[in-house]
Design an enzyme around this catalytic site. Structure first.
Site, short mmCIF file in Angstrom:
data_model
loop_
_atom_site.label_atom_id
_atom_site.label_comp_id
_atom_site.label_asym_id
_atom_site.label_seq_id
_atom_site.Cartn_x
_atom_site.Cartn_y
_atom_site.Cartn_z
N ASP A 106 0.75 -1.08 0.29
CA ASP A 106 0.52 -0.33 -0.13
C ASP A 106 1.32 1.02 0.07
O ASP A 106 0.36 2.54 0.53
CB ASP A 106 -0.91 -0.17 1.24
CG ASP A 106 -1.91 -0.88 1.22
OD1 ASP A 106 -2.65 -1.19 -0.12
OD2 ASP A 106 -2.26 -1.58 2.21
N ASP A 158 -7.97 -3.94 -3.90
CA ASP A 158 -7.41 -2.55 -3.34
C ASP A 158 -6.24 -2.31 -4.11
O ASP A 158 -5.84 -0.63 -4.23
CB ASP A 158 -7.29 -2.62 -1.73
CG ASP A 158 -8.37 -3.58 -1.30
OD1 ASP A 158 -8.67 -4.17 -1.34
OD2 ASP A 158 -8.48 -3.29 0.52
#
Length: 399
Positions: A115, A178
């Protein structure tokens, strides 16, 4: 047929009335007021602690250590940068710089998570947008982070690895939906002095995900698992959704936002068409399962008590406002109207925090199967809410 046409016209008129009544400047002013209240509570600033959530009954942000295993670290500085760009408030600028700088070490250490895109685009990226004069300080950090993120790419599979700390949990190379958002960091770096291979990695990830991560109707799995050695797709499943077969609302929102963004960087019509497909199934299921334009946390959790997820609505609203600009005629208009409806609903007393706490919004759902952050104020909902408001303001200015 006449009844159907009249119903459609009634819906169109209702949308027009709601959109006309929506005052984006008023909502941006509200966001600034909430930011001011939050900053007052956070003083003296500990830049190493980033706001994450406000749970039921609480009034102030719970913070987590910025450089720990925290994928949300970039959202608070991003909110501050966006608010500063709208207001010019020097106290907000001071806080934005401080909270951003605390994340610098993440760009230079061995990658611990997928991320980095979320983290660095939200902080350093929004800083570059708001203050181009910081380019000499911020660009090298983002380029280093992109190189670090690229180390998670598996050429046999064609995607970035998600959750590198938990490979054994899934028995292969796992990629979550994601991760589509993290591709933006690779695209940006390739355009701003980084290796052109970073764009190739991002495109490969988007294409491979498009082939294996979706059902025929355009709904997505949360997790796709591949054989690490052969690259073969093994199975699709959920981690945060209701079931392996269900449409987890925020997962679908990442798909909508992600493929719209990929089209922005590639201008490949394949990605534009796919962005529409994943948007259309979301809007269809939303209207079938929700009493407004804010979804249940999962479209297939039809229990009366199923909580909402305002964060998914915020992500989709921001994405659809961008997508609407790439399409002429009624297609673009329908996406813009849907996004405006979402923002109108999110900006009501039902969803805005107002005097209840210092966030922008209530009623988001984080990790429902784990019982975490259910019906809470969550930082990424606020981030995409203010981003969507700013995008709408910019669109209105072009008219």
């Amino acid at each position: 047929m006449k009844k159907i046409v009249l119903s459609f016209l009634g819906l169109a008129l209702a949308v027009g009335v709601r959109a006309a009544a929506f005052d984006v400047d008023q909502q941006l002013k509200y966001c600034h007021q909430q930011v001011e209240k939050a900053l007052g509570q956070l003083k003296p600033y500990d830049y190493n602690m980033e706001p994450r959530n406000i749970l039921g009954g609480q009034t102030e942000w719970n913070c987590r250590r910025a450089v720990a295993e925290e994928w949300c670290s970039g959202f608070w500085p991003g909110i501050l940068w966006m608010d500063y760009a709208m207001t010019g408030d020097r106290e907000v600028l001071k806080a934005a710089r401080g909270y951003t700088e605390s994340l610098r070490p993440l760009a230079y250490q061995p990658v611990f998570d997928h991320d980095l895109g979320f983290i660095m685009l939200g902080s350093y990226g929004k800083g570059l947008d708001a203050c181009p004069e910081v380019s000499a300080q911020y660009r090298p950090v983002m380029l280093a982070a992109a190189d670090s993120l690229a180390t998670l790419y598996n050429a046999k599979v064609g995607t970035l690895l998600s959750w590198p700390r938990h490979v054994k949990d899934y028995g292969g190379h796992n990629t979550i939906m994601d991760n589509m958002i993290n591709l933006e960091l690779l695209f940006w770096a390739a355009q701003n002095g980084g290796s052109p291979l970073l764009k190739d990695i991002a495109v490969s990830h988007a294409v491979t995900t498009m082939r294996h991560h979706f059902r025929p109707d355009g709904s997505c799995y949360h997790v796709a698992v591949y054989d690490t050695l052969t690259g073969n797709f093994l199975r699709g499943l959920t981690h945060q959704g209701y079931a392996d077969y269900s449409m987890w609302s925020r997962g679908q929102s990442w798909a909508i936002y992600g493929y719209t963004m990929v089209y922005r960087f590639t201008r490949d019509p394949l990605f534009l068409q796919f962005a529409q497909k994943v948007s259309d199934i979301y809007l269809k299921r939303l209207r079938e399962t929700s009493d407004d334009m804010v979804p249940r946390w999962d479209m297939d959790d039809l229990r009366p008590q199923a909580p909402k997820d305002a964060s998914a609505a915020c992500v989709v609203a921001s994405a659809l406002l961008e997508l609407s600009q790439y399409l002429d005629g009624w297609r673009g208009q329908q996406y813009r109207e849907a996004a405006e409806q979402m923002l109108a609903d999110l900006s009501t007393e039902r969803y805005q925090s107002r005097d209840k706490n210092t966030a922008f919004l209530l009623h988001s759902t984080g990790h429902h199967p784990a019982g975490s952050e259910i019906d809470a104020s969550i930082i990424y909902a606020d981030y995409y809410y203010i981003e969507a408001l700013i995008r709408l303001k910019q669109l209105q200015a072009k008219q």
